[in-house]
Write a protein that holds these residues in place. Structure first.
Motif, mmCIF file in Angstrom:
data_model
loop_
_atom_site.group_PDB
_atom_site.id
_atom_site.type_symbol
_atom_site.label_atom_id
_atom_site.label_comp_id
_atom_site.label_asym_id
_atom_site.label_seq_id
_atom_site.Cartn_x
_atom_site.Cartn_y
_atom_site.Cartn_z
ATOM 1 N N MET A 134 0.833 -1.205 0.000
ATOM 2 C CA MET A 134 0.000 0.000 0.000
ATOM 3 C C MET A 134 0.867 1.254 0.000
ATOM 4 N N ALA A 135 1.973 1.196 0.759
ATOM 5 C CA ALA A 135 2.902 2.332 0.774
ATOM 6 C C ALA A 135 3.515 2.545 -0.610
ATOM 7 N N GLN A 136 3.857 1.429 -1.295
ATOM 8 C CA GLN A 136 4.425 1.546 -2.642
ATOM 9 C C GLN A 136 3.415 2.121 -3.621
ATOM 10 N N TYR A 137 2.191 1.654 -3.548
ATOM 11 C CA TYR A 137 1.155 2.146 -4.462
ATOM 12 C C TYR A 137 0.859 3.623 -4.218
ATOM 13 N N LYS A 138 0.825 4.015 -2.951
ATOM 14 C CA LYS A 138 0.575 5.424 -2.649
ATOM 15 C C LYS A 138 1.697 6.293 -3.214
ATOM 16 N N ALA A 139 2.934 5.821 -3.073
ATOM 17 C CA ALA A 139 4.068 6.545 -3.644
ATOM 18 C C ALA A 139 3.968 6.590 -5.163
ATOM 19 N N LEU A 140 3.570 5.469 -5.769
ATOM 20 C CA LEU A 140 3.422 5.403 -7.224
ATOM 21 C C LEU A 140 2.343 6.366 -7.706
ATOM 22 N N GLY A 141 1.207 6.390 -7.013
ATOM 23 C CA GLY A 141 0.131 7.311 -7.384
ATOM 24 C C GLY A 141 0.543 8.760 -7.247
ATOM 25 N N ASN A 142 1.255 9.085 -6.155
ATOM 26 C CA ASN A 142 1.718 10.459 -5.954
ATOM 27 C C ASN A 142 2.687 10.896 -7.048
ATOM 28 N N MET A 143 3.555 9.985 -7.451
ATOM 29 C CA MET A 143 4.535 10.313 -8.483
ATOM 30 C C MET A 143 3.855 10.515 -9.836
ATOM 31 N N LEU A 144 3.022 9.568 -10.240
ATOM 32 C CA LEU A 144 2.423 9.637 -11.574
ATOM 33 C C LEU A 144 1.395 10.751 -11.701
ATOM 34 N N GLN A 145 0.744 11.138 -10.601
ATOM 35 C CA GLN A 145 -0.195 12.252 -10.718
ATOM 36 C C GLN A 145 0.540 13.553 -11.016
ATOM 37 N N THR A 146 1.788 13.660 -10.540
ATOM 38 C CA THR A 146 2.608 14.829 -10.851
ATOM 39 C C THR A 146 3.097 14.781 -12.292
ATOM 40 N N VAL A 147 3.550 13.607 -12.724
ATOM 41 C CA VAL A 147 4.088 13.456 -14.076
ATOM 42 C C VAL A 147 2.996 13.588 -15.126
ATOM 43 N N SER A 334 7.767 -2.995 -5.293
ATOM 44 C CA SER A 334 6.420 -3.509 -5.535
ATOM 45 C C SER A 334 6.470 -4.929 -6.074
ATOM 46 N N GLU A 335 7.335 -5.155 -7.066
ATOM 47 C CA GLU A 335 7.419 -6.495 -7.644
ATOM 48 C C GLU A 335 7.887 -7.500 -6.608
ATOM 49 N N ALA A 336 8.849 -7.085 -5.768
ATOM 50 C CA ALA A 336 9.369 -8.000 -4.748
ATOM 51 C C ALA A 336 8.284 -8.380 -3.751
ATOM 52 N N PHE A 337 7.517 -7.388 -3.300
ATOM 53 C CA PHE A 337 6.475 -7.669 -2.313
ATOM 54 C C PHE A 337 5.330 -8.478 -2.906
ATOM 55 N N LEU A 338 4.994 -8.220 -4.146
ATOM 56 C CA LEU A 338 3.933 -8.992 -4.778
ATOM 57 C C LEU A 338 4.320 -10.462 -4.872
ATOM 58 N N LEU A 339 5.567 -10.729 -5.230
ATOM 59 C CA LEU A 339 6.030 -12.111 -5.335
ATOM 60 C C LEU A 339 6.154 -12.770 -3.963
ATOM 61 N N VAL A 340 6.562 -11.996 -2.957
ATOM 62 C CA VAL A 340 6.651 -12.523 -1.599
ATOM 63 C C VAL A 340 5.261 -12.866 -1.072
#
Length: 489
Positions: A134-147, A334-340
């Protein structure tokens, strides 16, 4: 230009994921990559997943709010990489080779001869992985909304859709190769931002003088009156130096190296590259100074500090590369946690507990692994639409869950023959319950302890592990038996 570079980067990692798909044969190749990687690939995978969106986005925001005390996380995490390699890397790799282990619960069941230990630690890994994701997704959303200039929800959907393609298709093989590209981008991006930002503010002395004028506590190792006091400082030692050994998305990389002798080089590479990427956190201090000077508006949220500073003060080409670096950090973890998380369900709960170790046809286990990975992505995406906390604190809480649930039973257990099955069950269960329970009480402001909740839970789980082991009957374990077969050196 920023958008173009970002899109090109995302297309490249999607391509790697689709290309890696043809190399997936079974659960082993999907989750461990077939244990065939050299020191550079393993090292960069370790440092890349250690940094994460929590590091690049969350901790930059915490530096903006709190100053230099947050840098102790980076110092302790760098030390934690060395400690993890020193204590866990060699024995985990050898045990994995001897017993065919793919996950941490795999090793723990062999060590304690207990399905219960496997089940509890698998649930702890799954719970912590969902929170951290969830922390990774929130960071991803924050980044892409700016870009992209779109709202958070749409930005999050776009990022997760791209992530889905290359993680579900490529598994660990695509994860490791994208980690290589991502870490190179992250190192270069961090150096550009650190050097460029330092010139903007007038050098280190000027930076420290202006930050000190805003709040003298921000230039200390820990606050005298702020939220990161001496007890938080002590907590960070427990969580990031000792606790690094309990991070499944990191230590599971030890399974993948081709030869045990390569681990010493991987250790140095991993710690060095992580330390370099942590230089990006200076953006938090740069932004504090620029806001105080009136040269940029104050970010509406600490999580937006990094993207807004980069967008305001760097050429679009440079900004695009740096945004790619930040997305790299997010995507890597994100990929690491999804696989874990997926392996906890498929390997540890479904195959080894529900099916009682029954052999599953290769095609079926690979298909199941992909479907479960996709399900975890959907679940964490839905939870991340309205996440409950800042990226930095959310990631910190998840680290605490891993630390308390896994470190004693893993790091002590694989060396201490006196450790028992009953102790492992109670230790991992208490660590899991207390890390979550204390964090909820803290968020609700019912009980706000001086020490970090994860550190308290670690102390409880460690004391219970040692104490119960000493009062229960000793038990034999396969991992301490004399080697009967030649292992790699």
């Amino acid at each position: 230009m920023i958008l173009l570079i970002g899109v090109l980067y995302l297309l490249v990692i999607m391509g790697i994921g689709l290309y890696s798909m043809k190399h997936q044969k079974d659960m082993d190749t999907y989750y461990t990559g077939g244990r065939r990687f050299g020191p550079w690939l393993v090292a960069l995978a370790v440092s890349s997943t250690t940094m994460s969106g929590y590091g690049f986005i969350g901790l930059t925001g915490l530096v903006y709010a709190n100053g230099y005390p947050v840098f102790m996380i980076g110092i302790f995490a760098t030390a934690g990489i060395f400690v993890s390699f020193l204590i866990l890397a060699k024995p985990m790799r050898k045990i994995a080779e001897k017993f065919g282990s793919m996950t941490i619960p795999d090793i723990l069941e062999v060590r304690y001869n207990s399905k219960a230990v496997r089940g509890i630690t698998a649930l702890a890994i799954l719970g912590g992985a969902i929170g951290y994701q969830m922390a990774q997704y929130k960071a991803l959303g924050n980044m892409l909304q700016t870009v992209l200039g779109v709202n958070y929800e749409l930005a999050l959907f776009i990022g997760v859709a791209i992530l889905t393609v290359y993680v579900v298709a490529g598994g660990m093989i695509s994860a490791v190769w994208t980690d290589l590209i991502q870490m190179i981008v992250m190192v270069v991006g961090s150096l550009i931002v650190f050097i460029g930002g330092m010139k903007m503010v007038g050098g280190m002395n000027q930076l420290n003088a202006e930050v000190s004028a805003i709040n003298p506590d921000m230039v200390n190792a820990y606050h005298t009156a702020g939220p990161i006091g001496i007890f938080a400082f002590i907590s960070y030692f427990f969580i990031y130096v000792i606790g690094h050994q309990g991070q499944p998305h990191v230590v599971s990389k030890f399974y993948m190296i081709k030869k045990v002798s390569m681990l010493k080089w991987a250790c140095v590479i991993a710690a060095s590259t992580y330390a370099i990427t942590a230089l990006l956190w200076f953006v938090g201090l740069y932004t504090k100074v620029m806001v105080e000077r009136g040269e940029m508006a104050a970010p509406s949220s600490p999580d937006l500090v990094a993207p807004l500073f980069i967008e305001n003060f760097f050429h679009p080409v440079v900004a695009g590369l740096i945004f790619a670096a930040v997305m790299a950090a997010i995507m890597s973890t994100s990929e690491a946690f999804l696989l874990v998380a997926s392996s906890s369900i498929v390997r540890d709960i479904y195959q080894q507990i529900y099916k009682k170790g029954e052999k599953i046809p290769q095609k079926k286990e690979l298909a199941l692994s992909r479907w479960i990975t996709l399900s975890v992505i959907v679940l964490t995406f839905l939870l991340s639409i309205n996440p409950p906390d800042l990226v930095g604190w959310l990631g910190n809480a998840s680290w605490g869950i891993f630390v308390a649930s896994l470190v004693p039973v893993l790091s002590i257990g694989i060396y201490w023959k006196r450790a028992t099955r009953i102790a492992a069950i109670w230790s991992s269960a208490l660590g899991f319950v207390f890390s979550i329970g204390l964090y909820i009480l803290k968020v609700k402001e019912i009980y706000v302890p001086a020490l970090d909740t994860g550190a308290i839970a670690l102390i409880i789980s460690t004391v219970s592990f040692v104490g119960i082991s000493l009062i229960t009957k000793p038990e034999a374990s396969q991992i301490f038996e004399k080697k009967t077969e030649k292992q790699s050196a």
